[in-house]
Structure formats: C-alpha cells, structure tokens
Design a protein around this motif. Structure first.
Motif, PDB file in Angstrom:
ATOM      1  N   ILE A 219       0.884  -1.168   0.000  1.00  0.00           N
ATOM      2  CA  ILE A 219       0.000   0.000   0.000  1.00  0.00           C
ATOM      3  C   ILE A 219       0.915   1.210   0.000  1.00  0.00           C
ATOM      4  CG2 ILE A 219      -1.798   1.263   1.243  1.00  0.00           C
ATOM      5  CD1 ILE A 219      -2.361  -1.435   2.746  1.00  0.00           C
ATOM      6  N   GLY A 220       0.683   2.164  -0.868  1.00  0.00           N
ATOM      7  CA  GLY A 220       1.590   3.297  -0.982  1.00  0.00           C
ATOM      8  C   GLY A 220       1.053   4.566  -0.370  1.00  0.00           C
ATOM      9  N   GLY A 221       1.930   5.280   0.352  1.00  0.00           N
ATOM     10  CA  GLY A 221       1.598   6.636   0.751  1.00  0.00           C
ATOM     11  C   GLY A 221       1.524   7.520  -0.484  1.00  0.00           C
ATOM     12  N   THR A 222       1.164   8.777  -0.304  1.00  0.00           N
ATOM     13  CA  THR A 222       0.890   9.662  -1.438  1.00  0.00           C
ATOM     14  C   THR A 222       2.065   9.812  -2.391  1.00  0.00           C
ATOM     15  OG1 THR A 222      -0.778  10.890  -0.196  1.00  0.00           O
ATOM     16  CG2 THR A 222       0.248  12.028  -2.048  1.00  0.00           C
ATOM     17  N   ILE A 223       3.300   9.847  -1.878  1.00  0.00           N
ATOM     18  CA  ILE A 223       4.452  10.085  -2.757  1.00  0.00           C
ATOM     19  C   ILE A 223       5.183   8.805  -3.135  1.00  0.00           C
ATOM     20  CG2 ILE A 223       4.777  12.478  -2.065  1.00  0.00           C
ATOM     21  CD1 ILE A 223       6.892  11.586  -0.078  1.00  0.00           C
ATOM     22  N   MET A 224       4.605   7.643  -2.780  1.00  0.00           N
ATOM     23  CA  MET A 224       5.250   6.362  -3.078  1.00  0.00           C
ATOM     24  C   MET A 224       5.199   6.024  -4.564  1.00  0.00           C
ATOM     25  SD  MET A 224       6.853   3.883  -1.564  1.00  0.00           S
ATOM     26  CE  MET A 224       7.708   2.626  -2.502  1.00  0.00           C
ATOM     27  N   ALA A 225       4.115   6.416  -5.236  1.00  0.00           N
ATOM     28  CA  ALA A 225       3.966   6.074  -6.656  1.00  0.00           C
ATOM     29  C   ALA A 225       3.745   7.328  -7.503  1.00  0.00           C
ATOM     30  CB  ALA A 225       2.819   5.084  -6.853  1.00  0.00           C
ATOM     31  N   ASP A 226       4.443   8.413  -7.118  1.00  0.00           N
ATOM     32  CA  ASP A 226       4.421   9.639  -7.907  1.00  0.00           C
ATOM     33  C   ASP A 226       5.246   9.433  -9.181  1.00  0.00           C
ATOM     34  OD1 ASP A 226       3.914  12.619  -8.096  1.00  0.00           O
ATOM     35  OD2 ASP A 226       6.110  12.608  -8.124  1.00  0.00           O
ATOM     36  N   GLN A 227       5.115  10.342 -10.136  1.00  0.00           N
ATOM     37  CA  GLN A 227       5.873  10.245 -11.392  1.00  0.00           C
ATOM     38  C   GLN A 227       7.376  10.153 -11.154  1.00  0.00           C
ATOM     39  OE1 GLN A 227       5.069   9.959 -14.637  1.00  0.00           O
ATOM     40  NE2 GLN A 227       2.908   9.776 -14.147  1.00  0.00           N
ATOM     41  N   SER A 228       7.859  10.805 -10.093  1.00  0.00           N
ATOM     42  CA  SER A 228       9.294  10.779  -9.817  1.00  0.00           C
ATOM     43  C   SER A 228       9.779   9.378  -9.450  1.00  0.00           C
ATOM     44  CB  SER A 228       9.636  11.766  -8.689  1.00  0.00           C
ATOM     45  OG  SER A 228       8.902  11.464  -7.519  1.00  0.00           O
ATOM     46  N   VAL A 229       8.881   8.510  -8.971  1.00  0.00           N
ATOM     47  CA  VAL A 229       9.230   7.122  -8.660  1.00  0.00           C
ATOM     48  C   VAL A 229       8.924   6.216  -9.845  1.00  0.00           C
ATOM     49  CG1 VAL A 229       8.792   5.158  -7.128  1.00  0.00           C
ATOM     50  CG2 VAL A 229       8.863   7.481  -6.194  1.00  0.00           C
ATOM     51  N   LEU A 230       7.747   6.379 -10.447  1.00  0.00           N
ATOM     52  CA  LEU A 230       7.324   5.494 -11.539  1.00  0.00           C
ATOM     53  C   LEU A 230       8.223   5.591 -12.759  1.00  0.00           C
ATOM     54  CD1 LEU A 230       3.408   5.726 -11.490  1.00  0.00           C
ATOM     55  CD2 LEU A 230       4.924   4.106 -10.319  1.00  0.00           C
ATOM     56  N   VAL A 338      -9.754  13.940  -2.867  1.00  0.00           N
ATOM     57  CA  VAL A 338      -8.671  12.969  -2.789  1.00  0.00           C
ATOM     58  C   VAL A 338      -9.011  11.808  -3.720  1.00  0.00           C
ATOM     59  CG1 VAL A 338      -7.402  11.375  -1.303  1.00  0.00           C
ATOM     60  CG2 VAL A 338      -8.120  13.601  -0.417  1.00  0.00           C
ATOM     61  N   PHE A 339      -8.005  11.350  -4.465  1.00  0.00           N
ATOM     62  CA  PHE A 339      -8.183  10.267  -5.425  1.00  0.00           C
ATOM     63  C   PHE A 339      -7.441   9.027  -4.942  1.00  0.00           C
ATOM     64  CE2 PHE A 339      -8.677  14.221  -7.669  1.00  0.00           C
ATOM     65  CZ  PHE A 339      -9.691  13.994  -8.579  1.00  0.00           C
ATOM     66  N   VAL A 340      -8.084   7.876  -5.022  1.00  0.00           N
ATOM     67  CA  VAL A 340      -7.419   6.597  -4.783  1.00  0.00           C
ATOM     68  C   VAL A 340      -7.067   6.017  -6.148  1.00  0.00           C
ATOM     69  CG1 VAL A 340      -7.633   4.270  -3.840  1.00  0.00           C
ATOM     70  CG2 VAL A 340      -8.675   6.204  -2.636  1.00  0.00           C
ATOM     71  N   ASN A 341      -5.794   5.683  -6.322  1.00  0.00           N
ATOM     72  CA  ASN A 341      -5.284   5.163  -7.589  1.00  0.00           C
ATOM     73  C   ASN A 341      -4.611   3.812  -7.377  1.00  0.00           C
ATOM     74  OD1 ASN A 341      -5.663   7.697  -9.308  1.00  0.00           O
ATOM     75  ND2 ASN A 341      -4.398   8.498  -7.656  1.00  0.00           N
ATOM     76  N   GLU A 342      -4.363   3.109  -8.483  1.00  0.00           N
ATOM     77  CA  GLU A 342      -3.644   1.842  -8.391  1.00  0.00           C
ATOM     78  C   GLU A 342      -2.603   1.796  -9.513  1.00  0.00           C
ATOM     79  OE1 GLU A 342      -5.213  -2.672  -8.274  1.00  0.00           O
ATOM     80  OE2 GLU A 342      -6.144  -1.335  -6.813  1.00  0.00           O
ATOM     81  N   VAL A 343      -1.408   1.304  -9.201  1.00  0.00           N
ATOM     82  CA  VAL A 343      -0.315   1.238 -10.174  1.00  0.00           C
ATOM     83  C   VAL A 343      -0.543   0.071 -11.131  1.00  0.00           C
ATOM     84  CG1 VAL A 343       2.169   1.007 -10.504  1.00  0.00           C
ATOM     85  CG2 VAL A 343       1.286   2.228  -8.507  1.00  0.00           C
ATOM     86  N   VAL A 344      -0.428   0.348 -12.437  1.00  0.00           N
ATOM     87  CA  VAL A 344      -0.577  -0.684 -13.465  1.00  0.00           C
ATOM     88  C   VAL A 344       0.518  -0.498 -14.514  1.00  0.00           C
ATOM     89  CG1 VAL A 344      -3.088  -0.824 -13.165  1.00  0.00           C
ATOM     90  CG2 VAL A 344      -2.131   0.686 -14.918  1.00  0.00           C
ATOM     91  N   ASN A 353      -0.609   5.206 -13.102  1.00  0.00           N
ATOM     92  CA  ASN A 353      -1.668   5.063 -12.108  1.00  0.00           C
ATOM     93  C   ASN A 353      -3.033   5.108 -12.783  1.00  0.00           C
ATOM     94  OD1 ASN A 353      -0.424   5.045  -9.352  1.00  0.00           O
ATOM     95  ND2 ASN A 353       0.465   6.965 -10.058  1.00  0.00           N
ATOM     96  N   VAL A 354      -3.966   4.279 -12.314  1.00  0.00           N
ATOM     97  CA  VAL A 354      -5.342   4.346 -12.802  1.00  0.00           C
ATOM     98  C   VAL A 354      -6.264   4.685 -11.633  1.00  0.00           C
ATOM     99  CG1 VAL A 354      -5.033   2.798 -14.755  1.00  0.00           C
ATOM    100  CG2 VAL A 354      -5.657   1.847 -12.549  1.00  0.00           C
ATOM    101  N   PHE A 355      -7.248   5.501 -11.914  1.00  0.00           N
ATOM    102  CA  PHE A 355      -8.195   5.985 -10.917  1.00  0.00           C
ATOM    103  C   PHE A 355      -9.132   4.867 -10.453  1.00  0.00           C
ATOM    104  CE2 PHE A 355     -12.623   7.634 -10.654  1.00  0.00           C
ATOM    105  CZ  PHE A 355     -12.521   8.280  -9.437  1.00  0.00           C
TER     106      PHE A 355
END
Length: 378
Positions: A219-230, A338-344, A353-355
């Motif tokens: 489960i990722g915090g807000t900055i765990m799957a930001d563009q800078s990581v992905l 606030v948006f919940v997203n999932e990494v794909v 990320n998808v909404f």
C-alpha cells in the motif's frame, strides 16, 4: 517572486518539476500579473528546515522579493510558517509541503496553502484497501519526519475506522539509503505493507525489497507512486504493480481542466526534460503560482499597506485549478478532493496510475471535530 524549492536531496526530481510548472504558469499569462511584470528568483533547498529558512531570508533580504512560493517538503513548511511570522508584510504561498502542523498549529496569517495537507491525502485509502482488497492486517514503514507522520495519520485514521489493524510500525529517516534492517524485520503474517516514503527513498527501498525476495502486497503513501518514482530507472519499481495509493490527483482524471493542463505541460517541455504527466510536486507549484497571479490581478498589483489587500484576496478567492476549485478555510488551508489510484503497467514498458475511487470535500479535520483531530494527531 521567489521560488523556494528542493533541488537537492530525496525530492530533487520533484523540485525540478515544480520549477517547470511555475515557469509554465507564468508563461501562460505572458509573465504579467496585476498589470506588472513578474521577475522570479530560484532559491534551491535540500529539504532541511534550516536551509529553507536561510534561503528564504536571502530571497527577502538580498533579492528583495515580495512573495515566496514554496517550500516543497513537510518540515520545511513548518519552519517557513515560523519564518513567515517575522515578515508580516510579505507573503508565503506554499509550494507543495504537506505537514499537518504548518497550517494547523498556530498558523501564520501571511502563509497560504492551496494544496491539501498530507493527512487529507491519506483519506479514502484505508477504506479502499479494507473494503475492496480485503487487507485488514498490515505493518507500516514510513518516513520519520513531519510529512511522514501526517500522511500516515490520514491513512491510519481511515484504515482503522474501516476495521483495519496495524500490527507493527517502523519509522525510517528521510534520505535513507539502507533499508535492509527494516525489511528483515517485516512480519510475514500480514495482508500488506504500507510504505510511506517517496523520491529516492522509495526507489532505494524498492531495490532492496526486491533483492530480499519479499512479495507481500504493498500500500503506498501519497508520494510512493508519484511520477518521480514510476519513471525511475531499473525494474525494482515493478514491485509497485497493483499497489493502491491516494493523493490529490489522478493521472487519468477525465475532468477537462486536468486534461487541458496535462496537454499544456506536455507541449511546454521536451519529452526528455519532463515527466510523462505532471508530478504531484509540479501540480502544487503550478496551483500556488495560479493563486499568486489571481491575487495580484485582484488587487491590480498593489502590494502597499503591508500587502493586506493581497492577503485578503488570497484568503477569500475561489481558485480554479487543474484539480478543481480550491477554497481556503480559516487557517488558510485548502479543502478538496482525494483520489485513490492503483499502479498498473502502461503497455509501453512503463508504469502508470489508474483511478479507482474518490473522496470529495475532504477538510483538514477529516470530518471530525477539531478537538478530536488534535487528540488523534498526538
């Protein structure tokens, strides 16, 4: 206008996107606001509070700026709240820092935050992982500084209210390079691990997590799957596939305001010099610049009398942003979605990320009374 932004340390890549977005916002108004030409001075920081204050003091005392846009990181924001009180005739518009205390505890009357705080960004994620994923027993790893606490708080309140149980908590220093000890201690008998880190810390953690052969749900915090990581190099980030996160934006948000902003960003910079879509850091600095422009237009560029009219304009405006209309509360703190997203996998060899879900009207108290929120924050 001084741009106070982290260009060294864990969030350097995000900071560069912040500068890009300030430049873009100003270019869209031909460098003018309130009938006057805008001149910018960039003051680089390294996410450390003392550096941020030192650079802010240089902007005010040596460069003679009227307005500071920044800072980027959580503990910098708390330090800038306190520094703002020493310059009451100037204005600080937050860049993207998200520590709760910045606008919650003894806020500065000339400090304005048009982004949600980190606890607000955590809302909805806990409910989503319990109800949709069935993950009720977790351990957590989060960054040991003000934003790490804040973002974790928002998730933890939501997760526990939804029936979740946090069985073990780990805290790691900001700017860590060695996570082996924590990874070795992570329990096996949990449904998932919450990761509240970001930037190079997130990349380092994922590399070491992969090397350890661990495969627990994340489960990722807000900055765990930001563009800078992905968009980081290497395959370790693939461990994020299927990871839900929450925050102020959704890459595939169909809202025309967001889609037009993304297209403008992509057109403004060569592909090699930007992220595929704007980062959370970039969006924050863009919206802060929009606020500065709108406020200056409202007072026709008049910053006399200690900028009182400008402060009032910022406090009362309904700011149209790529994330929707933003209004400030009595602490000059934003309320919003606030948006919940999932990494794909994006089908092009990368990740996106998808909404998945959305929570609107998230206040700084997360729907609780002020006294309740204070107790939960302690």
């Amino acid at each position: 206008i001084g741009i106070l932004v982290a260009l060294e340390g864990a969030f350097a890549a995000g900071g560069k996107d912040g500068v890009r977005n300030v430049e873009m916002a100003l270019k869209q108004v031909e460098g003018m606001a309130g009938g006057k030409k805008i001149v910018t001075v960039v003051a680089p920081t390294d996410t450390k509070p003392d550096t941020a204050v030192r650079q802010a003091r240089k902007l005010i005392e040596q460069d003679g700026v009227d307005i500071i846009i920044g800072p980027l990181s959580g503990s910098e924001g708390i330090a800038m709240r306190d520094y703002a009180k020493t310059i009451p005739n100037k204005t600080v518009i937050n860049g993207i820092s998200g520590a709760l205390e910045t606008t919650w505890v003894d806020p500065a009357p000339n400090f304005f935050r048009f982004n949600l705080d980190g606890a607000q960004w955590g809302q909805g994620l806990g409910t989503y992982v319990v109800k949709e994923k069935g993950w009720k027993k977790i351990a957590t790893v989060a960054a040991d500084y003000s934003f790490g606490y804040t973002n974790f708080l928002g998730f933890a309140v939501d997760f526990c209210k939804a029936g979740g149980d946090i069985v073990q908590r780990f805290w790691v220093p900001l700017g860590s390079s060695d996570f082996a000890g924590v990874i070795a201690q992570l329990p096996d008998d949990v449904d998932a691990i919450y990761l509240g880190v970001g930037g190079t810390d997130a990349i380092n953690f994922l590399n070491q997590y992969e090397q350890a052969g661990t495969e627990t749900n994340l489960i990722g915090g807000t900055i765990m799957a930001d563009q800078s990581v992905l968009t980081s190099k290497g395959k370790a980030k693939d461990a994020l596939i299927g990871t839900p996160t929450s925050g102020p934006l959704a890459t595939d948000n169909p809202d025309p305001a967001w889609q037009n902003y993304v297209k403008a960003y992509q057109a403004a910079f060569p592909e090699s010099e930007r992220f595929p879509t704007p980062s959370l850091f970039g969006v924050g600095y863009y919206n802060a610049t929009l606020a500065a422009i709108a406020g200056l237009n409202a007072v026709k560029g008049d910053l006399s009398d200690g900028q009182k009219a400008f402060h009032k304009a910022l406090s009362t405006m309904e700011l149209k942003t790529p994330l929707g209309v933003v209004k400030l509360n009595e602490n000059r703190q934003a309320t919003g979605s606030v948006f919940v997203n999932e990494v794909v996998e994006d089908g092009k060899g990368g990740l996106t990320n998808v909404f998945k879900a959305r929570v609107d009207g998230v206040t700084q108290t997360l729907g609780d009374r002020k006294s309740t929120r204070l107790n939960s924050s302690h």
